[in-house]
Enzyme design. Structure first.
Site, PDB file in Angstrom:
ATOM      1  CE  LYS A   1      -3.153   2.616  10.916  1.00  0.00           C
ATOM      2  NZ  LYS A   1      -2.548   2.567   9.592  1.00  0.00           N
TER       3      LYS A   1
ATOM      4  CE  LYS B   1      -7.038   2.365  10.006  1.00  0.00           C
ATOM      5  NZ  LYS B   1      -5.923   2.272   9.140  1.00  0.00           N
TER       6      LYS B   1
END
Ligand code: PBG
Length: 345
Positions: free
Chosen positions: A218, A270
């Site tokens: 992330k 992400k």
């Protein structure tokens, strides 16, 4: 020169003569041969997307009577807690099979304690969703930024998020969510050791079969901008001390390798589109199911450009999801999931 092309044994039969000219291959090899009709194109298409691949993120807010539209994400609203049962049934009836649930808390404090209370918003929302539609898979976003008054993803000490103190709370939150009925726990706080801490917490509480979907790679991304308004988690400062630098690929790969070693059942990249290279590298380095999150900023770009008449929304969405599949994603978190369920792909 063709020699360079022919030199790549990956794409050419070993017997290919290095002195061959393009004209020797063309016209006998014609790439367009397999693109002639819709049926043929369907037959040779390498990837597909179905509702089995899509997860819809939803925002559930306490203390409101009517849905609150999110201006930066046209078409997305915060769902009032009391409407959640009805809404989740409608979402399921449309054909969405899985949701990622975010709580929008009115009871924030310095440590985000509402998130691990059995009568807190997160637990109540999970329970309400599961009671209303037991077959809908409820994934619990497991983080503290929605529940802390400072907006950081954990406990602050000297202005910095304390990794190990936050781990204890993440495990509590995960167990609380599992007790409320969550099908999957999805830690997104980017604390080191969070998957191991949550696994241990879940196992100790008897939830040995509850999977962990790790937000493993992330990035500290500006593409989360609209989400922070959506989830009501304004932040002073940034998350650069715990999320991955957008310029770093190897580091993102290490994050996923570590989460797998700690016992993650799914890995995630992400945001999505700016990080397809990471997705494809993780695909080559792991056999776990791989998830990609098409985040709020990606959604907003497509929505606003479509509203301005610059893009064809449906076709662009289709192309982005196809790109995720091509890069190696199995599952896609997208705010478009419900539209796709309703309108087809
Ligand atoms: C919580 C969390 C965030 C998102 C998902 N979980 C925000 C953040 O890390 O700042 C972003 C999702 C999106 O932008 O759609 N940590």
């Amino acid at each position: 020169m063709l020699q360079e092309v022919a030199g790549s044994t990956m794409f050419h039969p070993a017997s290919l003569d290095e002195d061959l000219m393009p004209s020797d291959i063309f016209p006998s090899v014609r790439m367009r041969r397999l693109r002639q009709t819709p049926v043929l194109r369907d037959l040779v298409r390498e990837n597909s997307v179905t509702m089995n691949d899509l997860i819809l993120p939803i925002f559930v807010e306490e203390g409101i009577d009517a849905p609150v539209p999110i201006d930066s994400m046209p078409g997305v609203s915060r769902i009032p807690e009391l409407n959640l049962g009805k809404e989740i049934k409608a979402i399921a009836a449309d054909g969405v099979k899985a949701v990622m649930l975010f709580g929008v808390s009115h009871k924030k404090d310095a440590i985000g304690s509402d998130a691990w209370k059995s009568d807190g918003l997160l637990a109540r929302a999970i329970k309400r969703a599961k009671d209303a539609s037991p077959s809908t898979l409820v994934i619990a976003d497991t983080c503290f930024c929605e529940y802390t008054d400072h907006g950081h993803c954990g406990v602050l000490r000297h202005g910095c998020v304390d990794n190990d103190a936050t781990l204890v709370n993440l495990a509590r939150q995960a167990v609380n969510s599992a007790q409320a009925g969550a099908d999957i726990i999805a830690p997104s706080a980017m604390m080191d050791g969070q998957v191991a801490a949550i696994r241990e917490g879940l196992d100790d509480a008897g939830f040995v079969d509850t999977p962990i979907m790790a937000y493993s790679s992330k990035f500290a991304s500006a593409f989360y901008g609209p989400f922070r308004a959506a989830a009501g988690c304004g932040l002073t400062g940034d998350r650069k001390a715990y999320q991955v630098d957008p310029f770093n690929g190897r580091e993102a790969l290490r994050e996923s390798i570590m989460d797998e070693a700690e016992g993650a059942d799914f890995l995630m990249v992400k945001p999505g589109l700016p990080y397809l290279d990471i997705l494809s590298k993780i695909r080559e380095n792991s056999l776990l199911p791989l998830v990609v999150y098409q985040v709020s900023g990606e959604y907003a770009m497509i929505k606003f450009a479509s509203q301005a008449g610059a893009l064809d929304e449906k076709r662009v969405v289709r192309e982005t999801l196809g790109a995720f599949k091509r890069a190696g994603a199995d599952l896609i978190l997208t705010y478009f999931a419900r539209d796709i369920a309703r309108q087809g792909f």
